[in-house]
Design an enzyme around this catalytic site. Structure first.
Site, PDB file in Angstrom:
ATOM      1  NE  ARG A  27       0.341 -15.702  37.965  1.00  0.00           N
ATOM      2  CZ  ARG A  27       0.686 -16.968  38.236  1.00  0.00           C
ATOM      3  NH1 ARG A  27       2.076 -16.972  38.220  1.00  0.00           N
ATOM      4  NH2 ARG A  27      -0.112 -18.025  38.610  1.00  0.00           N
ATOM      5  N   GLY A  95       6.766 -25.514  34.568  1.00  0.00           N
ATOM      6  CA  GLY A  95       5.447 -26.267  34.574  1.00  0.00           C
ATOM      7  C   GLY A  95       4.367 -24.795  34.533  1.00  0.00           C
ATOM      8  CD  GLN A 170       1.994 -24.698  37.458  1.00  0.00           C
ATOM      9  OE1 GLN A 170       1.595 -25.563  36.744  1.00  0.00           O
ATOM     10  NE2 GLN A 170       2.940 -24.180  37.940  1.00  0.00           N
ATOM     11  CG  ASP A 321       5.902 -23.953  45.027  1.00  0.00           C
ATOM     12  OD1 ASP A 321       5.637 -25.166  44.568  1.00  0.00           O
ATOM     13  OD2 ASP A 321       5.915 -23.301  44.119  1.00  0.00           O
ATOM     14  NE  ARG A 352       9.269 -29.681  44.281  1.00  0.00           N
ATOM     15  CZ  ARG A 352       8.983 -28.654  43.803  1.00  0.00           C
ATOM     16  NH1 ARG A 352       8.113 -28.164  44.408  1.00  0.00           N
ATOM     17  NH2 ARG A 352       9.684 -27.927  42.900  1.00  0.00           N
TER      18      ARG A 352
END
Ligand code: S3P
Length: 438
Positions: A27, A95, A170, A321, A352
Site C-alpha cells: 500500500r 494476489g 483485498q 494467513d 491451505r
C-alpha cells in the site's frame, strides 16, 4: 525447485527483527505512486510480491527507487494520471498486488494485462471483477475468472455502494483504490472486519475517508473520489504474519526463548497472538508503541506446553494467513484442536486446508480435513516423527515456512520440496532460523 530438509536443532535463542509488513509495504508503494512529490518509505519488505507492485507502479509512470541506505523513494504521478503500461504487468505469486492494482486501473483511462505464476493463475478474480464492473471497468478474463486477464479502465468511473460477500481486505481495498479516482462517494460495507491498513494509510495520505457502523454492526467505509494525495514519510512495522512462524517455533521447541522486535499488532491482524495465548503460549509484549500509525511491540516468546482449543471462527479474518503455522502448533498441543470457517484458506496461494493436511500427515501428525477446517489431534508436546520424503508446498511460501517449523519440532526432520517461494514474503527466513539455532 530448491528442496531442503529442516532438522531439529535444539532450543532457539536470541533476538530477531522480522521484515516489514507485506500488506503495508504494497500500500505504501501504491499510494506513494499516486501522490505528487516524494514519499519516503523505511522498513519496506523487499520480497518478490512487493517488488512486483513496485515494478507495476513504475510501468504506470511512477518512480520507485531503493537508496543505498535501504530507504525507498517513490515519486508519484497523481491520482488520475497513471500511464498506460507498455507490456503485461507480471504479478508473480502476489494476489494482493493483482487485486489492488486491478482496482487502481479500473478508474483510470488505461488498459492493463495482468499475468502471474501457476499458483496465482488458479486464484479467483471474480470477487473484484464484479464490483469493478459495476464501476464501469470491463474485463477480458481467462476461464473461471482467472489470470491472465485484461482490465479496461473506465473514465469517469461510477461510484458504488458495495456489500462484501466475502470477508476480504483485498476486495475492500480494490474498491477503495478504484474510488480514489471516481467522482463522488464510493462505499464499501464490511459485515466482518478485515485488516484496515488501506483505510489508515488512505487517511494518512490525505484522502477523505470515513468509517461508520450501521444498524447491523457492519463497517461502512466511504471515500470521496478525485482525491489529491499528499506524499508521506512511512515507517513500515514488522510483519506479524512473518513473526508467527518464529512465535510458533519458539513455543514448540523446548528451552527456546526468542525476542521478536517491532511486530505490528494491529487488532485486525493479531489474532494469532491471542489464540496462542489462549492455548497457554507465553508471549509477552514489551514496549508497546506506535510505528507508522500502527500499534507495534517487541514480543518475548518462551517455550510453552500448549493446550488444544476450539478456535472461534470470529477470529479467522484477524489471522487468516496464520492458520498453516497454527496447525503446526496444534499438532504438538495436548488434545484436539478444531478449526471451522476456513473456506477462504482454499483460495490462498494454495488450498491451505488440504495441503497442510497432507503435509502434516506425512510428518506423522494426526489430522482430519473437513469442508471448512482441520481437526488436529496433538502429541502433547512429543516431537512429530518427521517425513520420509519431501512434502509438496505448491508454490506457497507459508506452507514452506510452516513445514520448516514442523521440522524443528520433529525427530527426524521435515523435507520441504521447494523453499524458493519463501522469497515472496520473507527472504531472510532461513538465515534467521539458522541464527537462532546456532
Ligand atoms: C491481504 C489480505 C488477505 C491476506 C493477504 C493480504 C491484504 O487476503 O490473505 O495475504 O494485504 O489485503 P484476502 O483479502 O483475500 O483475505
Amino acid at each position: 525447485m530448491r528442496p531442503r530438509r529442516f532438522l531439529p536443532g535444539g532450543p532457539l535463542k536470541g533476538r530477531i527483527r522480522v521484515p516489514g509488513d507485506k500488506s503495508i509495504s504494497h500500500r505504501s508503494i501504491m499510494l506513494g505512486a499516486l501522490a505528487v512529490g516524494e514519499t519516503r518509505v523505511t522498513g519496506l519488505l523487499e520480497g518478490e510480491d512487493v517488488l512486483a507492485t513496485a515494478a507495476a507502479m513504475r510501468a504506470m509512470g511512477a518512480s520507485v527507487e531503493r537508496m543505498d541506505s535501504g530507504e525507498w523513494i517513490v515519486n508519484g504521478v497523481g491520482v488520475g494520471a497513471l500511464l498506460q503500461p507498455e507490456g503485461a504487468l507480471d504479478m508473480g505469486n502476489s494476489g494482493t498486488s493483482t487485486r489492488l492494482l486491478m482496482g487502481l486501473v479500473s478508474s483510470h483511462p488505461i488498459n492493463a494485462t495482468f499475468v502471474g505464476d501457476a499458483s496465482l493463475s488458479k486464484r479467483p478474480m471474480g470477487r473484484v471483477i464484479d464490483p469493478l464492473s459495476s464501476m464501469g471497468a470491463s474485463f477480458d478474463v481467462s476461464d473461471g475468472g482467472r489470470l491472465p486477464l485484461i482490465v479496461r479502465g473506465a473514465s469517469p468511473a461510477v461510484p458504488i455502494a458495495y456489500r462484501l460477500p466475502v470477508a476480504s481486505a483485498q476486495v475492500k481495498s480494490a474498491i477503495l483504490l478504484a474510488g480514489l479516482n471516481t467522482p463522488g462517494i464510493t462505499r464499501v460495507i464490511e459485515p466482518v472486519p478485515t485488516r484496515d491498513h488501506s483505510e489508515r494509510m488512505l487517511r494518512g495520505f490525505g484522502a477523505e475517508l470515513t468509517v461508520e457502523t450501521d444498524e447491523d454492526g457492519a463497517r461502512v467505509i466511504s471515500i470521496r473520489g478525485e482525491a489529491e494525495l499528499r506524499p508521506q514519510t512511512i515507517e513500515v512495522p514488522g510483519d506479524p504474519s512473518s513473526a508467527a512462524f518464529f512465535i510458533v517455533a519458539a513455543l514448540l521447541v523446548p528451552g527456546s526463548e526468542v525476542l521478536i522486535e517491532n511486530v505490528g499488532l494491529n487488532p485486525t491482524r493479531a489474532g494469532i497472538v491471542q489464540v496462542l495465548r489462549q492455548m497457554g503460549g507465553s508471549i509477552e509484549e514489551i514496549s508497546p508503541r506506535e510505528v507508522g500509525g500502527e500499534p507495534v511491540a517487541d514480543l518475548l516468546v518462551r517455550h510453552s506446553m500448549l493446550q488444544a482449543i476450539d478456535i472461534d471462527p470470529a477470529v479467522v479474518p484477524s489471522m487468516v494467513d496464520e492458520f498453516p503455522a497454527l496447525f503446526v502448533a496444534a499438532a504438538l498441543a495436548e488434545g484436539v484442536t478444531t478449526t471451522t470457517g476456513l473456506e477462504e484458506l482454499r483460495v490462498k496461494e494454495s488450498d491451505r486446508i488440504s495441503v497442510m493436511a497432507t503435509a502434516l500427515s506425512a510428518a506423522g501428525a494426526k489430522v482430519r480435513e473437513t469442508e471448512d477446517g482441520l481437526v488436529v489431534t496433538g502429541t502433547g508436546g512429543e516431537p512429530l516423527p518427521g517425513t520420509s520424503g519431501p512434502v509438496a508446498t505448491h508454490l506457497d511460501h507459508r506452507i514452506a515456512m510452516s513445514m520448516a517449523i514442523a521440522g524443528l519440532a520433529s525427530r527426524s526432520g521435515v523435507e520441504v520440496d521447494d523453499t524458493r517461494p519463501i522469497a515472496t514474503s520473507f527472504p531472510p527466513f532461513e538465515a534467521m532460523l539458522e541464527g537462532l539455532s546456532a
